[in-house]
Design a protein around this motif. Structure first.
Motif, short mmCIF file in Angstrom:
data_model
loop_
_atom_site.label_atom_id
_atom_site.label_comp_id
_atom_site.label_asym_id
_atom_site.label_seq_id
_atom_site.Cartn_x
_atom_site.Cartn_y
_atom_site.Cartn_z
N SER A 1 0.82 -1.21 0.00
CA SER A 1 0.00 0.00 0.00
C SER A 1 0.86 1.26 0.00
O SER A 1 0.35 2.36 0.21
N GLN B 1 -8.69 3.30 -8.24
CA GLN B 1 -8.19 2.70 -7.02
C GLN B 1 -7.45 1.40 -7.34
O GLN B 1 -7.97 0.55 -8.08
N PRO C 1 -9.74 4.52 -0.63
CA PRO C 1 -8.61 5.10 0.09
C PRO C 1 -8.07 6.36 -0.59
O PRO C 1 -8.21 6.57 -1.80
N ASP D 1 -16.23 8.00 3.18
CA ASP D 1 -15.47 6.79 2.90
C ASP D 1 -15.94 6.08 1.63
O ASP D 1 -15.52 4.96 1.35
N PRO E 1 -6.10 0.45 2.90
CA PRO E 1 -5.43 1.58 3.55
C PRO E 1 -4.66 1.07 4.77
O PRO E 1 -5.00 0.06 5.37
N LEU F 1 -1.48 4.74 1.22
CA LEU F 1 -2.93 4.78 1.26
C LEU F 1 -3.43 4.88 2.70
O LEU F 1 -2.93 4.19 3.60
N VAL F 2 -4.43 5.74 2.89
CA VAL F 2 -5.06 5.91 4.20
C VAL F 2 -6.57 5.85 4.03
O VAL F 2 -7.11 6.06 2.93
N ARG F 3 -7.27 5.59 5.12
CA ARG F 3 -8.73 5.49 5.10
C ARG F 3 -9.34 6.88 5.30
O ARG F 3 -9.03 7.56 6.29
#
Length: 596
Positions: A373, A464, A404, A400, A470, A390-392
């Motif tokens: 990631s 994506q 991500p 959301d 994430p 990658l983060v949430r």
């Protein structure tokens, strides 16, 4: 294999650099016999600490004062090799061996470094089968052969390198390189020489050297049990050092090429895929053990991060389920990715690393999964500028529904070309561990904070990457122990050092200090800096900094390699450190920027 002159423990790098600066100033102004003696004694320390930017100017000044001092010239050349000036080092070393007596100990060391330099030229060659690469390999063989044949009892580390390189030449079918050397006979001579060393006279390199020789015998015979037994005694020992394991791993992967072993290669007695998997597993076991040791740094080939089969259940604690990878002694780490098809079996892991082997490897594999990631940020079809991960969105208080987001540094991607950063419309991201051919453009810059504040940019990508989760964000920063406690928490930086291709860097670091609660005193309220010791490079900008318990991100790396970094929390002085911004402060800043 390094010279046996390497110590088992390294002193403090800050103190060594301060001493080097002071001695360099003295030598430039008014050199004294005492200063010369101290400077010469400091060079090996700087080498062992890999402080080559301090070693090189000090060795240069010493060489100006006394150009005939052989240890100084040798260490100068080693510094040049380690910093990429290999051909310049070779010129220096060739002149050195030409004027030294054949039996001189420095001549043997210099020949070993010539072998090391030529070996590096071979591995760095774009075409390893070309005449230039083969000539470099042949010269490396000759450089290691001279000291070994002159005194086999003293120069076993030259002998094991000779064995490895001749065996590699045989595997490649280059019979013209050292045609009179029989690898099997050489291996037996090395085993006899190593076993003849009295136990009390055996140094920290005895077992690593014997393990490598035994590997050569095992690959030829097809019996890997003896090398596994030796590795258990060696890498499983409580006092094993990272520099030893890293050296063994480099030999096993570069020279013996364990990662790319194939059945039917000349000189390889392994039969069937099971034997090949067992041999390749030795390299991954060394990687897992290395990353668990203080002071380690590891380059992981991207192919090792690519999943190829369903994950096998880890030995989870009760109630964690069968898709959790465990860090030894800490909470389980969820993993949604698969493990490589040639991952070591639990039997092999236990045979080398003991009963904790499967858990150690599971922890390592969780780090490998996290690396997928992490992407490299580059100018479209051009220069690599840094790293992102990658983060949430929900972790930052954002919707959301679109998948991500990517977090990186402001100085890597920003709307105004600040610090030569990329503008969003000219940046793209590649997740090499999954698909090196697909680049994702930046669709939108959602939030950013200047370098003087948080040095961060939050981006939405166009599309994506399939199956990439994430990274989890840690709920809190690790606790900083009191200064007298020598056991410091560690962190791991995963990124693209120097923007290099086809490698993911796992760097083992010591967490030094941070400005978070409960004792932090940040000069800017709510902005917590994190300091850690790490061998990072420019391409690491924007890398995630993980804790050592659950592969959770604690900080965004933004500044690396400063040797006079002011201390945190109002403490006087400076030290060698890297700096990141705590994820909790970034989350709070993004949430605060959202319209109420």
């Amino acid at each position: 294999m390094p010279s046996r002159r390497s110590p088992a423990a390294a002193p403090d790098p800050d103190q060594a650099r301060a001493a080097a600066d002071a001695l360099l100033a003295t030598l430039r102004q008014r050199p004294t016999a005492t200063a010369l003696k101290q400077a010469r004694a400091l060079l090996p320390t700087l080498r062992n600490l890999r402080q080559f930017d301090a070693l090189l100017p000090l060795a240069e000044q010493l060489s100006r004062i006394d150009p005939a001092d052989a240890p100084t010239r040798r260490l100068y050349a080693q510094g040049l090799i380690e910093t990429g000036a290999t051909t310049a080092a070779l010129d220096m070393l060739r002149q050195l061996v030409a004027r030294l007596p054949k039996g001189d100990a420095e001549a043997a060391e210099a020949w070993g470094l010539i072998g090391r330099a030529c070996k590096q030229l071979f591995f760095d060659a774009a075409d390893a089968s070309g005449p230039g690469a083969r000539a470099a390999l042949a010269e490396a063989v000759q450089a290691y052969r001279l000291p070994w044949q002159a005194d086999p009892a003293r120069h076993t580390w030259h002998g094991v390198n000779l064995l490895a390189l001749v065996s590699r030449a045989r595997r490649e079918g280059w019979t013209e390189i050292a045609p009179r050397i029989d690898p099997a006979k050489l291996a037996r001579q090395l085993v006899d020489a190593l076993n003849a060393v009295p136990p009390r006279a055996r140094d920290e390199w005895h077992l690593p050297t014997l393990a490598e020789v035994t590997l050569g015998l095992g690959l030829a015979s097809g019996d890997l049990a003896p090398v596994e037994a030796l590795l258990k005694d060696y890498v499983g020992a409580p006092g094993v050092q990272a520099f030893q394991v890293a050296s063994t791993l480099r030999q096993f992967t570069q020279v013996w090429a364990l990662d790319s072993l194939r059945a039917g290669s000349p000189g390889i007695g392994l039969r069937g895929e099971a034997d090949l998997r067992r041999a390749r597993g030795l390299a991954d076991i060394l990687r897992a053990r290395l990353l668990s040791l203080p002071g380690a740094s590891l380059q992981l080939p991207v192919a090792k991060a690519q999943p190829t089969q369903p994950a096998r259940p880890a030995r989870a604690r009760r109630g964690t389920g069968d898709r959790a990878l465990l860090t030894p002694g800490v909470a389980p780490v969820p993993i949604a990715q698969a493990v490589p098809a040639d991952a070591p079996s639990d039997v092999q892991l236990e045979a080398i690393l003991g009963v904790e082997g499967p858990r150690t490897f599971a922890w390592w594999q969780a780090g490998v999964a996290a690396s997928r990631s992490v992407g490299v940020v580059r100018k479209r079809l051009g220069q690599r500028m840094g790293t992102g991960f990658l983060v949430r969105p929900a972790d930052f208080g954002l919707p959301d529904d679109a998948g991500p987001l990517l977090l990186t540094n402001y100085h890597v991607v920003n709307p105004d070309h600040v610090e030569d950063g990329l503008m969003p419309d000219e940046a793209e991201v590649i997740f090499e561990a999954v698909d090196a051919a697909t680049a994702y453009r930046v669709e939108r810059l959602l939030w950013c904070s200047p370098i003087a504040e948080h040095d961060a940019s939050l981006l939405r990508l166009s599309g994506q990457p399939a199956g990439l989760p994430p990274l989890p964000i840690a709920a809190r920063l690790p606790e900083i122990p009191p200064p007298e406690d020598k056991q410091r928490p560690r962190v791991y930086v995963i990124g693209y050092p120097g923007g290099r291709e086809l490698s993911i860097s796992f760097q083992d670091n010591e967490l030094i200090d941070h400005e978070g609660p409960p004792t932090g005193q940040p000069p800017v309220p709510g902005r917590w800096r994190v300091h850690y010791r790490a061998p990072t490079e420019g391409g690491n900008s924007g890398s995630p900094v993980f804790n050592d318990s659950g592969w959770e991100v604690i900080a965004l790396h933004h500044s690396g390699g400063r040797f006079k970094m002011p201390r945190l929390n109002g403490q006087p002085g400076s030290y060698a450190a890297n700096e990141g911004l705590a994820m909790a402060t970034l989350v709070a800043a993004v949430k605060a920027a959202r319209p109420g």
